[in-house]
Design an enzyme around this catalytic site. Structure first.
Site, PDB file in Angstrom:
ATOM      1  N   GLN A  52       0.829  -1.205   0.000  1.00 54.50           N
ATOM      2  CA  GLN A  52       0.000   0.000   0.000  1.00 54.50           C
ATOM      3  C   GLN A  52       0.863   1.255   0.000  1.00 54.50           C
ATOM      4  O   GLN A  52       2.071   1.200   0.235  1.00 54.50           O
ATOM      5  CB  GLN A  52      -0.877   0.005   1.259  1.00 54.50           C
ATOM      6  CG  GLN A  52      -0.059  -0.103   2.549  1.00 54.50           C
ATOM      7  CD  GLN A  52      -0.822  -0.693   3.712  1.00 54.50           C
ATOM      8  OE1 GLN A  52      -2.041  -0.668   3.741  1.00 54.50           O
ATOM      9  NE2 GLN A  52      -0.112  -1.226   4.692  1.00 54.50           N
TER      10      GLN A  52
ATOM     11  N   ASP B 211       0.838   0.681  14.157  1.00 53.62           N
ATOM     12  CA  ASP B 211       1.197   1.968  14.779  1.00 53.62           C
ATOM     13  C   ASP B 211       1.528   1.803  16.258  1.00 53.62           C
ATOM     14  O   ASP B 211       2.065   2.729  16.881  1.00 53.62           O
ATOM     15  CB  ASP B 211       0.068   2.998  14.586  1.00 53.62           C
ATOM     16  CG  ASP B 211      -1.273   2.466  15.032  1.00 53.62           C
ATOM     17  OD1 ASP B 211      -1.427   2.171  16.226  1.00 53.62           O
ATOM     18  OD2 ASP B 211      -2.175   2.337  14.186  1.00 53.62           O
TER      19      ASP B 211
ATOM     20  N   GLU C  23       2.055  -7.738  12.146  1.00 50.49           N
ATOM     21  CA  GLU C  23       1.791  -6.653  11.186  1.00 50.49           C
ATOM     22  C   GLU C  23       2.403  -7.051   9.845  1.00 50.49           C
ATOM     23  O   GLU C  23       3.586  -7.407   9.776  1.00 50.49           O
ATOM     24  CB  GLU C  23       2.406  -5.342  11.708  1.00 50.49           C
ATOM     25  CG  GLU C  23       2.528  -4.222  10.700  1.00 50.49           C
ATOM     26  CD  GLU C  23       1.202  -3.745  10.104  1.00 50.49           C
ATOM     27  OE1 GLU C  23       0.288  -3.409  10.875  1.00 50.49           O
ATOM     28  OE2 GLU C  23       1.104  -3.712   8.860  1.00 50.49           O
TER      29      GLU C  23
ATOM     30  N   GLY D 292      -1.213 -11.725   8.869  1.00 55.86           N
ATOM     31  CA  GLY D 292      -2.039 -12.086  10.021  1.00 55.86           C
ATOM     32  C   GLY D 292      -2.967 -13.245   9.733  1.00 55.86           C
ATOM     33  O   GLY D 292      -3.204 -14.090  10.599  1.00 55.86           O
TER      34      GLY D 292
ATOM     35  N   ASP E 253      -6.947  -5.397  14.607  1.00 54.88           N
ATOM     36  CA  ASP E 253      -6.838  -3.938  14.432  1.00 54.88           C
ATOM     37  C   ASP E 253      -6.490  -3.658  12.976  1.00 54.88           C
ATOM     38  O   ASP E 253      -5.371  -3.297  12.644  1.00 54.88           O
ATOM     39  CB  ASP E 253      -5.747  -3.392  15.371  1.00 54.88           C
ATOM     40  CG  ASP E 253      -5.623  -1.881  15.265  1.00 54.88           C
ATOM     41  OD1 ASP E 253      -6.504  -1.242  14.666  1.00 54.88           O
ATOM     42  OD2 ASP E 253      -4.628  -1.344  15.787  1.00 54.88           O
TER      43      ASP E 253
ATOM     44  N   ASP F  17     -10.187  -0.667   6.807  1.00 53.11           N
ATOM     45  CA  ASP F  17     -11.568  -0.832   6.373  1.00 53.11           C
ATOM     46  C   ASP F  17     -11.710  -2.149   5.614  1.00 53.11           C
ATOM     47  O   ASP F  17     -10.733  -2.643   5.043  1.00 53.11           O
ATOM     48  CB  ASP F  17     -11.967   0.326   5.440  1.00 53.11           C
ATOM     49  CG  ASP F  17     -12.124   1.627   6.220  1.00 53.11           C
ATOM     50  OD1 ASP F  17     -12.536   1.571   7.389  1.00 53.11           O
ATOM     51  OD2 ASP F  17     -11.819   2.684   5.651  1.00 53.11           O
TER      52      ASP F  17
ATOM     53  N   PRO G 156      -7.144  -5.743   0.448  1.00 54.31           N
ATOM     54  CA  PRO G 156      -6.529  -6.881   1.133  1.00 54.31           C
ATOM     55  C   PRO G 156      -7.079  -7.110   2.539  1.00 54.31           C
ATOM     56  O   PRO G 156      -7.026  -8.218   3.064  1.00 54.31           O
ATOM     57  CB  PRO G 156      -5.044  -6.495   1.202  1.00 54.31           C
ATOM     58  CG  PRO G 156      -4.902  -5.145   0.598  1.00 54.31           C
ATOM     59  CD  PRO G 156      -6.223  -4.675   0.098  1.00 54.31           C
TER      60      PRO G 156
END
Ligand code: SPD
Length: 281
Positions: free
Chosen positions: A31, A86, A106, A138, A156, A159, A163
């Site tokens: 991304q 984050d 992550e 994940g 977490d 939207d 992916p």
């Protein structure tokens, strides 16, 4: 030179922030990863054009994703976080003494690097010895992890588009459920019940295919950075009762949270009438 940056949602709405500086901008394997300094919200993470988190309002989202579950799960010794690069979700879990291992998976190393460098007030826990950081997918982590191992699994993610869509599927929830020890729970962000109304209803329906209907509980709170502000999260388990707050644990965290407290916890589970009808609750 300051400029306006807009997040566009499905060519239907736009929500904008004034950016004073671009601090990070790279295209990763997954991304586009950007960190902006914004006039109102301070440093802000944007993934593929979607606002993810910001210094000045992240506490609403991260506290609400984590603290209700931490106030309910009897002994959350082992916690798994899917996404959350984050560090805000891990920070909220690690405010408590009871977790001895927090595994954070992550997928995007670029997100981790951008956040560590530019959002240090959100990810304050990177050096906590209880944190195990895995850069990986994940979905496949959950598929291959040991059954009945975790007390709390937290999703977490972004939207439910692109992916991240797989993180909202029945198959993924089933795979997460397999990892839970007796008494364990799954906590996740369930999107905007207004702007992403249909996805929200579908998420709850998908969870109900895996967990007993009466143990799938959506709850609500503010997320000012996300276009419609009202946000939802959900807790799913086999036996948890969302009323049964472990009082002393919640009381110990309250001096450190900005939004979450026991009154907010109780209020957040109230369902608006339209959703009561649509969810048959
Ligand atoms: N509309 C954006 C929703 C993003 C939810 N996840 C944010 C991750 C913060 N840790």
């Amino acid at each position: 030179m300051a400029f306006w940056y807009d997040e566009t949602f499905e060519d239907r709405t736009r929500y904008g922030c004034k950016v004073s500086e671009v601090l990070f901008s790279e295209r990763s394997a997954y991304q586009k990863v950007e960190v902006f300094d914004t006039v109102h919200y301070g440093r802000t993470l944007v993934l593929d054009g979607i606002f993810m988190t910001s210094e000045r309002e992240e506490h609403f989202y991260h506290e609400m994703l984590v603290q209700p579950a931490m106030a309910l799960v009897h002994e959350p010794g082992r916690v798994l976080i899917i996404g959350g690069g984050d560090g805000g979700t891990a920070r909220e879990v690690l405010r408590h003494l009871v977790p001895h291992t927090v595994t954070l998976v992550e997928i995007d190393e670029t997100v981790l690097r951008a956040c560590r460098e530019h959002l240090p007030t959100i990810g304050t826990c990177w050096d906590d010895p209880r944190l195990e950081l895995i850069v990986g997918n994940g979905v496949s982590y959950v598929e291959h992890a040991n059954a009945a191992y975790y007390d709390l699994v937290i999703i977490d993610g972004c939207d439910p588009v692109g992916p991240a869509r797989g993180l909202f599927s029945v198959e993924f929830y089933r795979a997460c459920e397999r990892l839970l020890r007796p008494g364990g729970a799954l906590a996740l962000q369930a999107g905007s019940p207004i702007l992403q109304h249909d996805q929200f209803i579908e998420t709850i329906a998908n969870l109900r295919q895996v967990f007993p209907r009466e143990r799938v509980k959506p709850y609500f709170g503010p997320a000012p950075l996300y276009a419609s502000d009202l946000w939802s999260w959900a807790l799913a388990s086999h036996e948890l009762d969302w009323h049964a707050i472990i009082e002393d644990r919640a009381a110990r965290v309250e001096p450190h949270t900005k939004y979450y407290n026991r009154e907010i916890h109780r209020a957040a589970f109230a369902l608006p009438n339209n959703l009561k009808r649509e969810l048959g609750a």
